[in-house]
Motif scaffolding. Structure first.
Motif, short mmCIF file in Angstrom:
data_model
loop_
_atom_site.label_atom_id
_atom_site.label_comp_id
_atom_site.label_asym_id
_atom_site.label_seq_id
_atom_site.Cartn_x
_atom_site.Cartn_y
_atom_site.Cartn_z
N UNK A 43 0.86 -1.18 0.00
CA UNK A 43 0.00 0.00 0.00
C UNK A 43 0.89 1.23 0.00
N UNK A 44 0.66 2.12 -0.95
CA UNK A 44 1.45 3.33 -1.08
C UNK A 44 0.59 4.55 -0.77
N UNK A 45 1.21 5.64 -0.33
CA UNK A 45 0.48 6.88 -0.06
C UNK A 45 -0.32 7.33 -1.27
N UNK A 46 0.23 7.16 -2.47
CA UNK A 46 -0.45 7.62 -3.69
C UNK A 46 -1.68 6.78 -4.02
N UNK A 47 -1.85 5.63 -3.36
CA UNK A 47 -3.03 4.79 -3.58
C UNK A 47 -4.26 5.32 -2.87
N UNK A 48 -4.08 6.27 -1.96
CA UNK A 48 -5.19 6.80 -1.18
C UNK A 48 -6.18 7.58 -2.03
N UNK A 49 -7.46 7.36 -1.76
CA UNK A 49 -8.53 8.06 -2.47
C UNK A 49 -9.18 9.02 -1.48
N UNK A 50 -9.05 10.34 -1.72
CA UNK A 50 -9.66 11.31 -0.80
C UNK A 50 -11.18 11.16 -0.78
N UNK A 51 -11.76 11.22 0.41
CA UNK A 51 -13.20 11.10 0.59
C UNK A 51 -13.79 12.48 0.92
N UNK A 52 -15.09 12.62 0.76
CA UNK A 52 -15.75 13.91 0.99
C UNK A 52 -15.64 14.39 2.43
N UNK A 53 -15.47 13.47 3.38
CA UNK A 53 -15.36 13.86 4.79
C UNK A 53 -13.93 14.19 5.20
N UNK A 54 -13.00 14.17 4.25
CA UNK A 54 -11.61 14.51 4.54
C UNK A 54 -10.73 13.31 4.85
N UNK A 55 -11.32 12.14 4.94
CA UNK A 55 -10.53 10.93 5.21
C UNK A 55 -9.91 10.42 3.90
N UNK A 56 -9.00 9.48 4.05
CA UNK A 56 -8.34 8.86 2.90
C UNK A 56 -8.67 7.37 2.91
N UNK A 57 -9.16 6.86 1.78
CA UNK A 57 -9.53 5.45 1.66
C UNK A 57 -8.47 4.72 0.85
N UNK A 58 -8.00 3.61 1.39
CA UNK A 58 -7.04 2.75 0.69
C UNK A 58 -7.74 1.44 0.38
N UNK A 59 -7.90 1.13 -0.90
CA UNK A 59 -8.50 -0.14 -1.28
C UNK A 59 -7.39 -1.17 -1.36
N UNK A 60 -7.49 -2.20 -0.54
CA UNK A 60 -6.46 -3.22 -0.43
C UNK A 60 -6.75 -4.32 -1.43
N UNK A 61 -5.82 -4.52 -2.36
CA UNK A 61 -5.94 -5.58 -3.36
C UNK A 61 -5.29 -6.84 -2.81
#
Length: 69
Positions: A43-61
């Motif tokens: 999991x890399x920092x660039x994999x994070x998907x910004x969410x509307x509430x300000x959190x970052x979502x990482x989808x783990x493959x």
């Protein structure tokens, strides 16, 4: 330091980061204790998907299941 809420999505399950003040790698290392599937993924920092509430979502493959034959 800003508290960045990180969420890890594994399939349909969402897991909050166990260390709110920790780095991404520290959180992944901690998650490996209770969720062994984190040992087999990167999991890399660039994999994070910004969410509307300000959190970052990482989808783990997860790696594909191995089969014999």
């Amino acid at each position: 330091m800003n508290k960045l809420k990180r969420i890890f999505k594994v399939g349909a399950r969402e897991i909050d980061a166990p260390l709110p003040n920790g780095s991404l790698q520290e959180n992944v290392d901690q998650l490996m204790v209770n969720f062994p599937m984190f040992r087999f993924t990167h999991i890399l920092e660039v994999d994070g998907i910004p969410q509307s509430d300000g959190s970052i979502l990482y989808e783990v493959e997860l790696p594909p299941c191995k089969t014999n034959g």
